[in-house]
Design an enzyme around this catalytic site. Sequence first.
Site, mmCIF file in Angstrom:
data_model
loop_
_atom_site.group_PDB
_atom_site.id
_atom_site.type_symbol
_atom_site.label_atom_id
_atom_site.label_comp_id
_atom_site.label_asym_id
_atom_site.label_seq_id
_atom_site.Cartn_x
_atom_site.Cartn_y
_atom_site.Cartn_z
ATOM 1 N N SER A 32 0.816 -1.212 0.000
ATOM 2 C CA SER A 32 0.000 0.000 0.000
ATOM 3 C C SER A 32 0.850 1.263 0.000
ATOM 4 C CB SER A 32 -0.928 0.006 1.229
ATOM 5 O OG SER A 32 -0.169 -0.053 2.428
ATOM 6 N N GLY A 33 2.189 1.093 -0.007
ATOM 7 C CA GLY A 33 3.094 2.227 0.103
ATOM 8 C C GLY A 33 3.464 2.867 -1.227
ATOM 9 N N ARG A 64 -0.632 -3.903 6.019
ATOM 10 C CA ARG A 64 -1.462 -3.900 7.231
ATOM 11 C C ARG A 64 -2.915 -3.521 6.943
ATOM 12 N NH1 ARG A 64 3.366 -1.176 9.384
ATOM 13 N NH2 ARG A 64 4.440 -2.585 10.822
ATOM 14 N N LYS A 175 17.321 -0.690 -0.221
ATOM 15 C CA LYS A 175 18.234 0.099 0.587
ATOM 16 C C LYS A 175 17.420 1.001 1.503
ATOM 17 C CE LYS A 175 19.092 4.448 -1.855
ATOM 18 N NZ LYS A 175 18.841 5.350 -0.751
ATOM 19 N N HIS A 267 24.790 4.143 -3.986
ATOM 20 C CA HIS A 267 24.847 4.614 -5.376
ATOM 21 C C HIS A 267 26.242 5.069 -5.797
ATOM 22 C CE1 HIS A 267 20.635 4.271 -5.009
ATOM 23 N NE2 HIS A 267 20.350 5.489 -4.634
#
Length: 517
Positions: A32-33, A64, A175, A267
Amino acid sequence: MQQTIVSTEYADIYLCNSRSPEPCGMVIFGASGDLAHRKLLPALYRLFQDNLLPSQFFIVGAARTEMSHDAFRENVKESLQKFLSPDIYKTPDCENFAKKIYYFPLEYNDPTGYSKLSDFLQNTIEHEQITGGNLVFYLAVPPPVYPDVLQNLGSRGLSKRKNSEEGWRRVIIEKPFGNDLKSAQELTKIARQSFEENQIYRIDHYLGKETVQNILTFRFANTIFEPIWNRNYIDNVQISALETLGVEGRGGYYEQAGALRDMFQNHMLQLLSLVAMEPPAAFNADCIRDEKAKLFRSIRPFPADNLSDFVVRGQYDGGKINGVDSIPYRKEKGVSPDSVTETFAAARFLVDNWRWQGVPFYLRSGKRMAGALTEISIEFKQVPHLFIKSAVSQDLKPNILTFRIQPDEGISLTFEAKRPGPEMCMGQVKMEFLYKSVFGGKISDAYEILLLDCMLGDSTLYNREDGVELCWSLITPMIEKWKTEKPAAFPNYKSGTFGPVESEKLLERDGRKWIVS
Protein backbone atom coordinates in the site's frame (compact mmCIF):
# COMPACT_ATOMS: atom_id res chain seq x y z
CA MET A 1 32.68 27.39 -29.21
CA GLN A 2 31.41 23.91 -28.53
CA GLN A 3 29.76 21.88 -31.27
CA THR A 4 27.53 18.87 -30.80
CA ILE A 5 27.49 15.93 -33.20
CA VAL A 6 24.63 13.52 -32.68
CA SER A 7 24.52 10.20 -34.50
CA THR A 8 21.06 8.90 -35.38
CA GLU A 9 22.11 5.60 -36.87
CA TYR A 10 23.68 2.57 -35.31
CA ALA A 11 25.25 -0.65 -36.47
CA ASP A 12 23.64 -4.05 -36.22
CA ILE A 13 22.54 -5.04 -32.74
CA TYR A 14 24.14 -8.30 -31.76
CA LEU A 15 24.96 -10.44 -28.76
CA CYS A 16 21.37 -10.04 -27.53
CA ASN A 17 20.07 -12.86 -25.39
CA SER A 18 16.33 -13.42 -25.14
CA ARG A 19 15.44 -14.09 -21.51
CA SER A 20 12.23 -15.51 -20.17
CA PRO A 21 11.62 -16.33 -16.50
CA GLU A 22 10.07 -19.52 -15.26
CA PRO A 23 6.48 -19.33 -13.95
CA CYS A 24 6.60 -17.53 -10.62
CA GLY A 25 4.81 -15.20 -8.25
CA MET A 26 5.82 -12.05 -6.38
CA VAL A 27 4.73 -11.08 -2.88
CA ILE A 28 5.18 -7.36 -2.22
CA PHE A 29 5.31 -6.49 1.47
CA GLY A 30 4.34 -2.85 1.88
CA ALA A 31 2.03 -3.02 -1.12
CA SER A 32 0.00 0.00 0.00
CA GLY A 33 3.09 2.23 0.10
CA ASP A 34 4.58 4.77 -2.29
CA LEU A 35 7.42 2.56 -3.59
CA ALA A 36 5.06 -0.21 -4.63
CA HIS A 37 2.64 2.10 -6.43
CA ARG A 38 5.15 4.54 -7.91
CA LYS A 39 7.83 2.08 -9.04
CA LEU A 40 7.22 -1.64 -8.57
CA LEU A 41 3.71 -2.11 -9.94
CA PRO A 42 4.29 0.16 -12.98
CA ALA A 43 7.53 -1.74 -13.70
CA LEU A 44 5.75 -5.09 -13.51
CA TYR A 45 2.99 -3.78 -15.76
CA ARG A 46 5.51 -2.67 -18.41
CA LEU A 47 7.14 -6.10 -18.27
CA PHE A 48 3.69 -7.63 -18.72
CA GLN A 49 3.01 -5.37 -21.72
CA ASP A 50 6.31 -6.34 -23.32
CA ASN A 51 5.59 -10.07 -22.85
CA LEU A 52 8.61 -10.44 -20.58
CA LEU A 53 6.68 -12.01 -17.71
CA PRO A 54 5.79 -15.69 -17.80
CA SER A 55 2.20 -16.49 -18.72
CA GLN A 56 1.80 -18.11 -15.30
CA PHE A 57 2.57 -15.19 -13.00
CA PHE A 58 0.86 -13.48 -10.07
CA ILE A 59 1.34 -10.60 -7.63
CA VAL A 60 0.20 -10.67 -4.02
CA GLY A 61 0.19 -7.33 -2.27
CA ALA A 62 0.66 -7.68 1.48
CA ALA A 63 0.19 -4.81 3.92
CA ARG A 64 -1.46 -3.90 7.23
CA THR A 65 -4.47 -2.22 5.62
CA GLU A 66 -7.62 -4.34 5.36
CA MET A 67 -8.64 -4.53 1.71
CA SER A 68 -10.33 -6.88 -0.75
CA HIS A 69 -8.70 -8.21 -3.92
CA ASP A 70 -10.97 -6.02 -6.06
CA ALA A 71 -10.27 -2.88 -4.04
CA PHE A 72 -6.52 -3.43 -4.34
CA ARG A 73 -6.84 -4.05 -8.08
CA GLU A 74 -8.64 -0.72 -8.46
CA ASN A 75 -5.89 1.00 -6.46
CA VAL A 76 -3.27 -0.52 -8.76
CA LYS A 77 -5.15 0.64 -11.86
CA GLU A 78 -5.31 4.16 -10.46
CA SER A 79 -1.56 4.09 -9.82
CA LEU A 80 -0.84 2.90 -13.36
CA GLN A 81 -3.02 5.70 -14.65
CA LYS A 82 -1.19 8.25 -12.48
CA PHE A 83 2.39 7.14 -13.06
CA LEU A 84 2.25 5.70 -16.59
CA SER A 85 -0.61 7.01 -18.71
CA PRO A 86 -4.04 8.58 -18.14
CA ASP A 87 -5.45 6.36 -20.91
CA ILE A 88 -4.37 3.10 -19.33
CA TYR A 89 -7.25 2.52 -16.95
CA LYS A 90 -9.63 0.33 -18.96
CA THR A 91 -7.34 -1.01 -21.67
CA PRO A 92 -7.34 -4.80 -22.26
CA ASP A 93 -3.74 -5.03 -21.02
CA CYS A 94 -4.62 -3.27 -17.79
CA GLU A 95 -7.63 -5.51 -17.21
CA ASN A 96 -5.63 -8.68 -17.91
CA PHE A 97 -2.81 -7.49 -15.64
CA ALA A 98 -5.28 -6.81 -12.83
CA LYS A 99 -6.52 -10.41 -13.01
CA LYS A 100 -3.08 -11.54 -11.83
CA ILE A 101 -3.19 -9.35 -8.71
CA TYR A 102 -4.34 -10.41 -5.23
CA TYR A 103 -4.24 -8.86 -1.79
CA PHE A 104 -3.47 -10.29 1.63
CA PRO A 105 -3.77 -8.20 4.86
CA LEU A 106 -0.87 -8.88 7.22
CA GLU A 107 0.68 -7.56 10.41
CA TYR A 108 4.43 -7.79 9.75
CA ASN A 109 5.29 -8.92 13.29
CA ASP A 110 2.53 -11.54 13.57
CA PRO A 111 3.84 -15.09 12.86
CA THR A 112 0.33 -16.53 12.42
CA GLY A 113 -0.26 -14.14 9.55
CA TYR A 114 2.64 -15.67 7.63
CA SER A 115 1.23 -19.15 8.20
CA LYS A 116 -2.07 -17.96 6.71
CA LEU A 117 -0.16 -16.34 3.84
CA SER A 118 1.59 -19.64 3.15
CA ASP A 119 -1.76 -21.44 3.07
CA PHE A 120 -3.21 -18.75 0.81
CA LEU A 121 -0.32 -19.06 -1.65
CA GLN A 122 -0.39 -22.86 -1.74
CA ASN A 123 -4.11 -23.58 -1.56
CA THR A 124 -5.66 -20.64 -3.41
CA ILE A 125 -3.20 -18.90 -5.75
CA GLU A 126 -1.36 -22.01 -6.92
CA HIS A 127 -4.62 -23.52 -8.21
CA GLU A 128 -5.29 -20.42 -10.34
CA GLN A 129 -1.72 -19.55 -11.39
CA ILE A 130 0.37 -22.71 -11.58
CA THR A 131 3.91 -21.52 -10.83
CA GLY A 132 5.54 -24.56 -9.25
CA GLY A 133 5.98 -22.70 -5.96
CA ASN A 134 8.54 -20.23 -7.37
CA LEU A 135 8.33 -17.02 -5.32
CA VAL A 136 9.99 -13.61 -5.07
CA PHE A 137 9.44 -11.68 -1.83
CA TYR A 138 9.92 -7.91 -2.11
CA LEU A 139 10.50 -5.91 1.07
CA ALA A 140 9.00 -2.51 0.17
CA VAL A 141 8.57 -1.73 3.87
CA PRO A 142 10.45 0.70 6.18
CA PRO A 143 13.92 -0.65 7.16
CA PRO A 144 12.98 -1.19 10.84
CA VAL A 145 10.43 -3.77 9.63
CA TYR A 146 12.97 -5.84 7.66
CA PRO A 147 13.90 -8.13 10.60
CA ASP A 148 10.25 -8.99 11.34
CA VAL A 149 9.51 -9.94 7.74
CA LEU A 150 12.75 -11.89 7.23
CA GLN A 151 12.43 -13.83 10.48
CA ASN A 152 8.77 -14.72 9.93
CA LEU A 153 9.39 -15.84 6.36
CA GLY A 154 12.01 -18.20 7.72
CA SER A 155 10.14 -19.46 10.79
CA ARG A 156 7.00 -20.21 8.77
CA GLY A 157 8.83 -22.14 6.07
CA LEU A 158 8.26 -19.61 3.29
CA SER A 159 11.94 -18.92 2.60
CA LYS A 160 13.45 -22.34 1.97
CA ARG A 161 12.72 -25.22 -0.33
CA LYS A 162 11.62 -28.32 1.54
CA ASN A 163 12.14 -30.40 -1.54
CA SER A 164 13.01 -29.97 -5.22
CA GLU A 165 9.34 -29.87 -6.20
CA GLU A 166 8.50 -26.83 -4.09
CA GLY A 167 10.23 -24.28 -6.30
CA TRP A 168 12.79 -21.56 -5.63
CA ARG A 169 12.46 -18.64 -3.21
CA ARG A 170 14.21 -15.25 -3.45
CA VAL A 171 13.98 -12.05 -1.44
CA ILE A 172 14.65 -8.48 -2.62
CA ILE A 173 15.72 -6.07 0.10
CA GLU A 174 15.57 -2.33 -0.54
CA LYS A 175 18.23 0.10 0.59
CA PRO A 176 19.30 1.17 3.09
CA PHE A 177 20.79 -2.17 4.06
CA GLY A 178 21.67 -1.09 7.58
CA ASN A 179 22.68 2.40 8.68
CA ASP A 180 26.31 1.66 9.54
CA LEU A 181 28.68 -1.29 9.43
CA LYS A 182 27.43 -2.93 12.65
CA SER A 183 23.73 -2.70 11.75
CA ALA A 184 24.44 -3.99 8.22
CA GLN A 185 26.23 -7.01 9.68
CA GLU A 186 23.33 -7.62 12.08
CA LEU A 187 20.80 -7.42 9.25
CA THR A 188 22.85 -9.84 7.17
CA LYS A 189 22.91 -12.25 10.11
CA ILE A 190 19.12 -12.07 10.39
CA ALA A 191 18.63 -12.51 6.65
CA ARG A 192 20.99 -15.49 6.56
CA GLN A 193 19.00 -17.26 9.25
CA SER A 194 16.13 -17.52 6.77
CA PHE A 195 17.79 -17.34 3.34
CA GLU A 196 21.03 -18.45 1.72
CA GLU A 197 23.20 -15.70 0.25
CA ASN A 198 22.27 -16.75 -3.29
CA GLN A 199 18.59 -16.14 -2.42
CA ILE A 200 19.20 -12.58 -1.17
CA TYR A 201 18.97 -9.73 -3.70
CA ARG A 202 20.05 -6.36 -2.24
CA ILE A 203 18.69 -3.84 -4.70
CA ASP A 204 20.28 -0.56 -5.79
CA HIS A 205 18.14 0.91 -8.55
CA TYR A 206 21.09 2.91 -9.95
CA LEU A 207 22.61 -0.37 -11.17
CA GLY A 208 19.59 -0.97 -13.40
CA LYS A 209 20.01 2.26 -15.37
CA GLU A 210 21.05 1.76 -18.99
CA THR A 211 24.10 4.04 -18.89
CA VAL A 212 25.35 2.44 -15.67
CA GLN A 213 25.07 -1.03 -17.24
CA ASN A 214 26.84 0.27 -20.32
CA ILE A 215 29.99 1.26 -18.42
CA LEU A 216 31.41 -2.27 -18.44
CA THR A 217 30.52 -2.80 -22.10
CA PHE A 218 32.13 0.52 -22.99
CA ARG A 219 35.30 -0.25 -21.04
CA PHE A 220 35.91 -3.85 -22.00
CA ALA A 221 34.40 -4.17 -25.49
CA ASN A 222 36.15 -1.20 -27.12
CA THR A 223 39.84 -1.51 -27.96
CA ILE A 224 40.36 2.24 -28.28
CA PHE A 225 39.47 2.89 -24.62
CA GLU A 226 40.56 -0.18 -22.66
CA PRO A 227 44.36 0.43 -23.00
CA ILE A 228 44.15 4.02 -21.73
CA TRP A 229 41.90 3.29 -18.74
CA ASN A 230 44.61 3.82 -16.11
CA ARG A 231 46.84 6.28 -14.25
CA ASN A 232 49.06 6.88 -17.31
CA TYR A 233 46.31 8.65 -19.25
CA ILE A 234 43.55 9.58 -16.80
CA ASP A 235 44.04 12.66 -14.61
CA ASN A 236 40.96 12.34 -12.40
CA VAL A 237 37.46 10.89 -12.25
CA GLN A 238 34.42 12.87 -11.08
CA ILE A 239 31.05 11.43 -10.11
CA SER A 240 28.19 13.83 -9.43
CA ALA A 241 24.63 13.09 -8.35
CA LEU A 242 22.87 16.43 -7.97
CA GLU A 243 19.20 17.21 -7.36
CA THR A 244 17.19 20.41 -7.45
CA LEU A 245 14.68 18.76 -5.12
CA GLY A 246 14.81 19.00 -1.35
CA VAL A 247 13.73 16.24 1.01
CA GLU A 248 10.18 16.36 -0.43
CA GLY A 249 8.28 15.51 2.73
CA ARG A 250 10.78 12.86 3.83
CA GLY A 251 12.41 15.02 6.49
CA GLY A 252 11.93 12.40 9.21
CA TYR A 253 13.72 9.76 7.15
CA TYR A 254 16.44 12.12 5.95
CA GLU A 255 17.24 13.23 9.50
CA GLN A 256 18.30 9.63 10.19
CA ALA A 257 20.13 9.22 6.89
CA GLY A 258 21.85 12.25 5.39
CA ALA A 259 23.77 12.33 2.13
CA LEU A 260 26.47 9.87 3.20
CA ARG A 261 24.07 7.08 4.09
CA ASP A 262 21.48 7.92 1.44
CA MET A 263 23.82 8.25 -1.55
CA PHE A 264 27.49 7.50 -0.90
CA GLN A 265 27.33 4.08 0.75
CA ASN A 266 25.36 2.64 -2.14
CA HIS A 267 24.85 4.61 -5.38
CA MET A 268 28.07 6.62 -5.46
CA LEU A 269 30.45 3.83 -4.47
CA GLN A 270 28.75 1.44 -6.87
CA LEU A 271 29.38 3.89 -9.73
CA LEU A 272 32.99 4.25 -8.63
CA SER A 273 33.44 0.48 -8.61
CA LEU A 274 32.16 0.10 -12.19
CA VAL A 275 34.55 2.77 -13.43
CA ALA A 276 37.57 1.47 -11.53
CA MET A 277 37.24 -2.33 -11.21
CA GLU A 278 39.51 -4.73 -13.05
CA PRO A 279 38.11 -6.83 -15.92
CA PRO A 280 36.23 -9.85 -14.58
CA ALA A 281 37.22 -13.36 -15.64
CA ALA A 282 33.71 -13.89 -17.01
CA PHE A 283 30.51 -11.91 -17.34
CA ASN A 284 28.61 -13.44 -14.46
CA ALA A 285 27.45 -12.30 -11.05
CA ASP A 286 30.21 -13.82 -8.93
CA CYS A 287 33.09 -12.71 -11.15
CA ILE A 288 31.84 -9.14 -11.45
CA ARG A 289 31.08 -8.83 -7.74
CA ASP A 290 34.47 -10.37 -6.89
CA GLU A 291 36.17 -7.55 -8.80
CA LYS A 292 33.99 -4.94 -7.14
CA ALA A 293 34.94 -6.28 -3.71
CA LYS A 294 38.64 -6.18 -4.63
CA LEU A 295 38.23 -2.56 -5.70
CA PHE A 296 36.49 -1.59 -2.45
CA ARG A 297 39.35 -3.16 -0.50
CA SER A 298 41.79 -1.01 -2.48
CA ILE A 299 40.18 2.31 -1.51
CA ARG A 300 42.33 4.13 1.01
CA PRO A 301 40.54 4.69 4.37
CA PHE A 302 40.02 8.33 5.30
CA PRO A 303 42.37 9.71 7.99
CA ALA A 304 40.35 10.62 11.08
CA ASP A 305 42.81 13.33 12.16
CA ASN A 306 42.38 15.46 9.00
CA LEU A 307 39.08 14.28 7.57
CA SER A 308 38.21 17.79 6.33
CA ASP A 309 41.03 17.56 3.77
CA PHE A 310 39.18 14.70 2.11
CA VAL A 311 35.48 15.16 2.88
CA VAL A 312 33.16 18.19 2.82
CA ARG A 313 29.62 18.34 4.17
CA GLY A 314 26.89 20.89 3.71
CA GLN A 315 23.27 21.72 4.44
CA TYR A 316 21.03 23.86 2.26
CA ASP A 317 19.65 27.22 3.27
CA GLY A 318 16.82 29.06 1.57
CA GLY A 319 17.24 30.34 -1.96
CA LYS A 320 15.71 30.06 -5.39
CA ILE A 321 15.23 27.00 -7.59
CA ASN A 322 14.19 27.87 -11.13
CA GLY A 323 13.13 31.29 -9.88
CA VAL A 324 10.96 29.89 -7.09
CA ASP A 325 11.75 30.54 -3.43
CA SER A 326 12.73 27.46 -1.40
CA ILE A 327 12.90 27.03 2.35
CA PRO A 328 15.97 26.01 4.40
CA TYR A 329 16.41 22.36 5.30
CA ARG A 330 15.91 23.17 8.98
CA LYS A 331 12.39 24.41 8.23
CA GLU A 332 11.36 21.27 6.31
CA LYS A 333 8.62 19.15 7.90
CA GLY A 334 10.08 16.56 10.28
CA VAL A 335 13.48 18.29 10.54
CA SER A 336 14.99 19.57 13.77
CA PRO A 337 15.44 23.37 13.84
CA ASP A 338 19.09 22.89 14.84
CA SER A 339 19.74 19.82 12.65
CA VAL A 340 23.33 19.00 11.66
CA THR A 341 22.29 16.41 9.05
CA GLU A 342 24.18 16.88 5.80
CA THR A 343 22.20 17.40 2.60
CA PHE A 344 25.43 17.65 0.58
CA ALA A 345 28.68 15.73 0.70
CA ALA A 346 31.80 15.74 -1.44
CA ALA A 347 34.82 13.51 -1.01
CA ARG A 348 38.20 12.75 -2.56
CA PHE A 349 38.78 8.99 -2.77
CA LEU A 350 42.15 7.43 -3.54
CA VAL A 351 42.53 3.88 -4.85
CA ASP A 352 45.74 2.16 -3.85
CA ASN A 353 46.33 -0.31 -6.64
CA TRP A 354 48.49 -0.57 -9.75
CA ARG A 355 45.93 0.83 -12.18
CA TRP A 356 44.80 3.90 -10.22
CA GLN A 357 47.67 4.93 -7.96
CA GLY A 358 47.70 8.72 -7.71
CA VAL A 359 44.41 9.28 -9.58
CA PRO A 360 41.83 11.05 -7.38
CA PHE A 361 38.16 10.11 -7.58
CA TYR A 362 35.99 13.09 -6.65
CA LEU A 363 32.44 12.26 -5.60
CA ARG A 364 29.67 14.70 -4.71
CA SER A 365 25.96 14.47 -4.06
CA GLY A 366 23.57 17.15 -2.90
CA LYS A 367 20.02 18.44 -2.71
CA ARG A 368 18.71 21.84 -3.78
CA MET A 369 21.45 22.22 -6.36
CA ALA A 370 21.52 24.69 -9.27
CA GLY A 371 20.89 21.82 -11.69
CA ALA A 372 19.75 18.20 -11.66
CA LEU A 373 22.17 15.69 -13.14
CA THR A 374 23.88 12.40 -12.44
CA GLU A 375 27.03 11.78 -14.43
CA ILE A 376 30.52 10.34 -14.41
CA SER A 377 33.28 12.40 -16.04
CA ILE A 378 36.67 10.95 -16.94
CA GLU A 379 39.21 13.76 -17.39
CA PHE A 380 42.26 12.73 -19.40
CA LYS A 381 45.74 14.18 -18.95
CA GLN A 382 46.96 17.04 -21.09
CA VAL A 383 49.26 16.30 -24.01
CA PRO A 384 52.92 16.26 -22.85
CA HIS A 385 54.08 18.74 -25.51
CA LEU A 386 52.00 20.95 -27.80
CA PHE A 387 54.04 21.68 -30.91
CA ILE A 388 51.37 23.95 -32.43
CA LYS A 389 52.88 27.24 -31.29
CA SER A 390 49.86 29.38 -32.13
CA ALA A 391 47.74 27.21 -29.86
CA VAL A 392 49.99 27.51 -26.80
CA SER A 393 48.33 30.74 -25.69
CA GLN A 394 44.87 29.31 -26.18
CA ASP A 395 42.84 27.77 -23.43
CA LEU A 396 43.51 24.15 -24.31
CA LYS A 397 40.98 22.01 -22.49
CA PRO A 398 41.47 18.36 -21.57
CA ASN A 399 39.61 15.53 -23.26
CA ILE A 400 36.62 14.52 -21.16
CA LEU A 401 34.53 11.38 -21.45
CA THR A 402 31.16 11.63 -19.72
CA PHE A 403 28.58 8.98 -18.87
CA ARG A 404 25.30 10.82 -18.30
CA ILE A 405 22.97 8.74 -16.18
CA GLN A 406 20.22 11.33 -15.87
CA PRO A 407 18.66 13.29 -17.45
CA ASP A 408 18.96 12.18 -21.10
CA GLU A 409 20.99 9.02 -20.67
CA GLY A 410 24.01 8.88 -22.96
CA ILE A 411 27.77 9.16 -23.45
CA SER A 412 29.79 12.12 -24.75
CA LEU A 413 33.44 12.76 -25.60
CA THR A 414 35.01 16.21 -25.93
CA PHE A 415 38.24 16.78 -27.85
CA GLU A 416 40.19 19.54 -29.57
CA ALA A 417 39.84 20.25 -33.29
CA LYS A 418 41.02 22.93 -35.72
CA ARG A 419 38.42 25.53 -36.56
CA PRO A 420 37.83 26.27 -40.27
CA GLY A 421 39.91 29.12 -41.68
CA PRO A 422 43.47 30.04 -42.67
CA GLU A 423 44.76 30.39 -39.10
CA MET A 424 45.57 27.57 -36.69
CA CYS A 425 42.77 28.18 -34.22
CA MET A 426 41.56 25.33 -32.05
CA GLY A 427 38.23 24.69 -30.40
CA GLN A 428 36.56 22.03 -28.30
CA VAL A 429 33.95 19.83 -29.96
CA LYS A 430 31.70 17.14 -28.56
CA MET A 431 30.62 13.80 -29.92
CA GLU A 432 27.49 12.62 -28.20
CA PHE A 433 25.47 9.45 -28.07
CA LEU A 434 21.94 9.59 -26.62
CA TYR A 435 19.99 6.39 -26.04
CA LYS A 436 16.65 7.85 -27.11
CA SER A 437 18.05 9.52 -30.25
CA VAL A 438 19.98 6.49 -31.45
CA PHE A 439 17.93 3.46 -30.47
CA GLY A 440 14.50 5.08 -30.35
CA GLY A 441 11.57 3.71 -28.42
CA LYS A 442 11.30 3.69 -24.67
CA ILE A 443 14.17 3.06 -22.31
CA SER A 444 13.46 0.39 -19.74
CA ASP A 445 13.06 1.66 -16.21
CA ALA A 446 15.74 0.45 -13.79
CA TYR A 447 13.16 -1.45 -11.74
CA GLU A 448 11.97 -3.32 -14.82
CA ILE A 449 15.47 -4.62 -15.46
CA LEU A 450 16.19 -5.48 -11.85
CA LEU A 451 12.88 -7.24 -11.18
CA LEU A 452 13.28 -9.31 -14.33
CA ASP A 453 16.85 -10.21 -13.36
CA CYS A 454 15.69 -11.47 -9.97
CA MET A 455 13.00 -13.64 -11.54
CA LEU A 456 15.70 -15.04 -13.84
CA GLY A 457 18.02 -15.73 -10.91
CA ASP A 458 20.63 -13.27 -12.21
CA SER A 459 22.19 -11.32 -9.32
CA THR A 460 24.82 -9.47 -11.40
CA LEU A 461 23.22 -6.07 -10.79
CA TYR A 462 22.54 -6.73 -7.11
CA ASN A 463 24.87 -6.14 -4.17
CA ARG A 464 26.55 -9.01 -2.38
CA GLU A 465 27.11 -9.26 1.36
CA ASP A 466 30.84 -8.51 1.27
CA GLY A 467 30.40 -5.54 -1.06
CA VAL A 468 27.78 -3.94 1.19
CA GLU A 469 29.92 -4.35 4.29
CA LEU A 470 33.08 -3.09 2.59
CA CYS A 471 31.25 0.07 1.55
CA TRP A 472 29.96 0.58 5.07
CA SER A 473 33.50 0.09 6.42
CA LEU A 474 34.58 3.10 4.32
CA ILE A 475 31.64 5.33 5.24
CA THR A 476 31.05 4.46 8.91
CA PRO A 477 34.24 6.18 10.23
CA MET A 478 33.10 9.44 8.61
CA ILE A 479 29.66 9.09 10.19
CA GLU A 480 31.20 8.42 13.62
CA LYS A 481 33.60 11.34 13.30
CA TRP A 482 30.80 13.74 12.40
CA LYS A 483 28.81 12.64 15.44
CA THR A 484 31.52 13.99 17.72
CA GLU A 485 32.60 16.94 15.56
CA LYS A 486 29.77 19.36 14.86
CA PRO A 487 29.95 21.53 11.71
CA ALA A 488 31.21 25.06 12.21
CA ALA A 489 28.27 26.64 10.39
CA PHE A 490 25.07 25.06 9.10
CA PRO A 491 23.41 25.83 6.75
CA ASN A 492 26.43 26.64 4.59
CA TYR A 493 25.08 26.85 1.03
CA LYS A 494 22.10 28.48 -0.57
CA SER A 495 19.53 26.54 -2.51
CA GLY A 496 20.12 26.96 -6.23
CA THR A 497 23.92 26.78 -6.00
CA PHE A 498 26.37 23.89 -6.39
CA GLY A 499 27.02 23.44 -2.69
CA PRO A 500 29.36 24.98 -0.13
CA VAL A 501 32.51 26.83 -1.19
CA GLU A 502 34.56 24.17 0.60
CA SER A 503 33.52 21.73 -2.11
CA GLU A 504 35.26 23.87 -4.72
CA LYS A 505 38.33 24.22 -2.51
CA LEU A 506 38.53 20.44 -2.18
CA LEU A 507 39.52 20.31 -5.86
CA GLU A 508 41.31 23.65 -6.01
CA ARG A 509 43.93 22.31 -3.61
CA ASP A 510 44.75 19.74 -6.30
CA GLY A 511 44.68 22.34 -9.10
CA ARG A 512 41.37 21.04 -10.46
CA LYS A 513 37.71 22.07 -10.61
CA TRP A 514 34.34 20.38 -10.83
CA ILE A 515 33.12 19.43 -14.30
CA VAL A 516 29.52 20.17 -15.26
CA SER A 517 28.53 19.12 -18.77
